[in-house]
Motif scaffolding. Structure first.
Motif, short mmCIF file in Angstrom:
data_model
loop_
_atom_site.label_atom_id
_atom_site.label_comp_id
_atom_site.label_asym_id
_atom_site.label_seq_id
_atom_site.Cartn_x
_atom_site.Cartn_y
_atom_site.Cartn_z
N PRO A 127 67.02 36.65 -31.72
CA PRO A 127 66.90 35.32 -31.10
C PRO A 127 67.59 34.22 -31.91
O PRO A 127 68.22 33.32 -31.34
N LEU A 128 67.50 34.28 -33.24
CA LEU A 128 68.15 33.28 -34.06
C LEU A 128 69.67 33.41 -34.01
O LEU A 128 70.40 32.40 -33.98
N LEU A 129 70.17 34.64 -33.99
CA LEU A 129 71.62 34.85 -33.87
C LEU A 129 72.13 34.33 -32.53
O LEU A 129 73.21 33.75 -32.45
N LEU A 130 71.36 34.55 -31.47
CA LEU A 130 71.77 34.09 -30.15
C LEU A 130 71.80 32.56 -30.09
O LEU A 130 72.77 31.96 -29.60
N ALA A 131 70.76 31.91 -30.60
CA ALA A 131 70.74 30.45 -30.64
C ALA A 131 71.90 29.92 -31.48
O ALA A 131 72.54 28.93 -31.11
N SER A 132 72.18 30.60 -32.58
CA SER A 132 73.25 30.19 -33.48
C SER A 132 74.60 30.20 -32.77
O SER A 132 75.35 29.21 -32.81
N THR A 133 74.93 31.29 -32.11
CA THR A 133 76.25 31.41 -31.47
C THR A 133 76.40 30.45 -30.29
O THR A 133 77.48 29.93 -30.04
N ILE A 134 75.33 30.20 -29.57
CA ILE A 134 75.39 29.26 -28.44
C ILE A 134 75.68 27.83 -28.93
O ILE A 134 76.55 27.13 -28.39
N PHE A 145 88.98 29.53 -31.27
CA PHE A 145 87.67 29.79 -31.86
C PHE A 145 86.57 29.76 -30.80
O PHE A 145 85.63 30.57 -30.84
N TRP A 146 86.68 28.83 -29.85
CA TRP A 146 85.66 28.70 -28.81
C TRP A 146 85.61 29.95 -27.93
O TRP A 146 84.53 30.45 -27.60
N VAL A 147 86.77 30.47 -27.53
CA VAL A 147 86.81 31.67 -26.68
C VAL A 147 86.18 32.86 -27.41
O VAL A 147 85.39 33.62 -26.84
N ILE A 148 86.51 33.03 -28.69
CA ILE A 148 85.95 34.14 -29.47
C ILE A 148 84.44 33.97 -29.61
O ILE A 148 83.67 34.94 -29.56
N CYS A 149 84.00 32.72 -29.78
CA CYS A 149 82.57 32.45 -29.93
C CYS A 149 81.82 32.80 -28.64
O CYS A 149 80.70 33.34 -28.70
N ALA A 150 82.42 32.52 -27.49
CA ALA A 150 81.79 32.90 -26.22
C ALA A 150 81.61 34.41 -26.12
O ALA A 150 80.57 34.92 -25.65
N ALA A 151 82.62 35.15 -26.59
CA ALA A 151 82.49 36.61 -26.63
C ALA A 151 81.41 37.03 -27.61
O ALA A 151 80.69 38.03 -27.39
N GLY A 152 81.25 36.27 -28.70
CA GLY A 152 80.20 36.56 -29.68
C GLY A 152 78.81 36.42 -29.10
O GLY A 152 77.90 37.18 -29.46
N VAL A 153 78.61 35.46 -28.20
CA VAL A 153 77.31 35.31 -27.54
C VAL A 153 76.97 36.58 -26.77
O VAL A 153 75.83 37.08 -26.83
#
Length: 487
Positions: free
Chosen positions: A346-353, A451-459
């Motif tokens: 849950p913390l990782l998910l909140a972090s990436t969002i 960076f934003w596109v990669i971050c969306a994939a990270g979510v």
């Protein structure tokens, strides 16, 4: 509706349960009394606390190294007349040392032990800081930074592993996450102190926590799980008793540590190619994915070159650096406290969002700057975006990948897996740190949009692939995510 993550974990469970020394300790299969003897009421003894504090002195030193290049840039470039390319090399050669060190860090930790590996890492760091502090030419800066990279990659692997291996399961997440709290503290100190002292003095200040850890290592025990791995049975019992308290009953916990260590050691041959067996695929994908996300989402670029980004946005570098130093510590502190309460995923998910939204703000701000409209708004938006990114990164992705990776790899492959994951991390890190200035010259908006596109994939990666490890012993976690055949 079924949870895809739950299904993926169930598919990786062993077909039959690992043998238990005493079936009477198994309360149920739902997790209440897991069949593993470590007490849910295990507390942090003074030895566990002291050992963790000494270990995370290395984390503070790590943070000092990461945070050094941003406040030192202007003074160093002026004094030594470094070009943009030369300073890019200085920033990125840290990761070159990391790449070299990552080839052997896990093997060293397995051969000489966790404590001696921490000693070795700090020796490399002290040599590196002295070389930087007294440099008069670019080449000596590079050599010092290279030595620091080797030292950092050793501690980046061994410190989370050591803390995870000595702490009880109910406090393991918070204690392991303390690695990142001290790392961020070191980074913040560099940002703050770097505004008032020269870059040479800053390098000498950064060497102080290295000396403190070297001294402290004389007073803490070796990891009991490493002692089991190398067959030092008497020392295992003595060390575990010291960690759990003189009145604690450690018989069942030590039996399980020995049993699972022996089982994993016999299960497969140790070699880099054996790491790519199907049963290790899931933890390897998770470990590599989380480790790669940190630099790919722009965290490395912002940490190394925050002053440069603020300058490009026409925002005060001094105010920006001080704000970063202040905002990160309370957020990291909250992350440490929440890790064992809410869990890792849950913390990782909140972090990436939050990071994803912040990167969108930064990209939009630089886009507005390019149109020469609302220029006065651009600097404020970049500041807000970087602050938001820092908060998001600090709450999860900053420290929790190290926590998860210290938990998911079995003892027989932990060294090799750790080396591979950190090697890939530093290869990507080098690419980002070396090319970032050139990417910004190409397009500021384009850089942060990538960076934003990669971050969306990270979510999506965190949502569907990262397992929850809260509240389970290391042996439970490793048995559940590696497919062992026990007939």
């Amino acid at each position: 509706m079924e949870n895809p993550q739950q299904n993926s974990e169930e598919g990786l469970m062993p077909k039959s349960s690992p043998p238990q020394p005493n079936p009477a300790i198994v309360a149920n299969e739902a997790g209440q009394g897991s069949g593993f003897p470590e007490s849910d009421k295990s507390s942090a003894t003074p030895v566990v606390v002291l050992s963790t504090l000494v270990a995370i002195c290395g984390s503070f030193a790590y943070g000092c190294t990461i945070g050094y290049s941003s406040p030192a840039e202007s003074g160093m470039r002026a004094d030594l007349r470094l070009s943009v390319t030369q300073y890019s090399v200085f920033g990125s050669v840290l990761t070159v040392g990391g790449i070299i060190g990552s080839l052997v860090n896990g093997k060293i930790a397995d051969l000489v032990g966790r404590r001696r590996t921490m000693w070795l890492s700090e020796l490399f760091c002290i040599v590196g800081w002295l070389a930087v502090a007294f440099s008069k030419h670019a080449w000596s800066l590079y050599l010092g930074r290279f030595s620091l990279g080797i030292g950092l990659v050793l501690m980046a692997y061994v410190i989370p592993v050591y803390i995870a291996e000595i702490t009880p399961k109910n406090i393991r997440g918070a204690f392991t996450a303390a690695f990142q709290f001290l790392l961020t503290s070191g980074l913040s100190v560099m940002y703050l102190v770097g505004t008032v002292v020269s870059w040479r003095a800053l390098a000498l200040i950064a060497a102080v926590p290295c000396l403190l850890q070297i001294i402290g290592l004389f007073f803490i025990p070796e990891s009991p799980r490493w002692l089991a791995k190398v067959g030092r049975e008497k020392e295992l019992e003595t060390t575990l008793q010291r960690l759990r308290g003189k009145n604690a009953d450690i018989s069942m916990e030590s039996a399980h540590i020995r049993e699972y260590t022996q089982t994993f050691e016999m299960d497969s041959k140790v070699g880099i190619f054996y790491l790519f067996q199907r049963k290790y695929a899931y933890p390897l994908v998770v470990g590599v994915g989380l480790s790669a996300m940190q630099p790919l989402l722009g965290a490395t670029a912002i940490q190394y070159y925050a002053s440069y980004i603020f300058s490009e946005a026409d925002f005060s570098t001094k105010i920006g650096s001080i704000s970063l130093a202040i905002i990160q510590l309370p957020v990291i502190g909250a992350s440490v406290l929440l890790t064992d309460r809410f869990g890792r995923r849950p913390l990782l998910l909140a972090s990436t969002i939050v990071m994803c939204l912040s990167l969108a703000i930064i990209a939009t701000a630089f886009g507005l700057q390019g149109t020469h409209r609302w220029n006065e708004v651009t600097s404020v938006l970049v500041y807000v975006g970087i602050m938001g990114f820092s908060v998001g990164y600090s709450i999860g992705l900053s420290g929790l990948p190290g926590v998860v990776m210290a938990e998911i790899f079995p003892i027989n492959m932990k060294g090799l897996a750790g080396s591979l994951v950190i090697f890939i991390h530093h290869c990507i890190n080098w690419t980002i740190t070396f090319t970032f200035h050139f990417m910004m010259e190409w397009s500021k908006t384009g850089t942060f949009s990538i960076f934003w596109v990669i971050c969306a994939a990270g979510v999506a990666f965190v949502t569907f692939l990262v397992p929850e490890t809260k509240g389970r012993t290391l042996e439970e976690i490793q048995a559940s995510i590696t497919k062992l055949s026990r007939r």
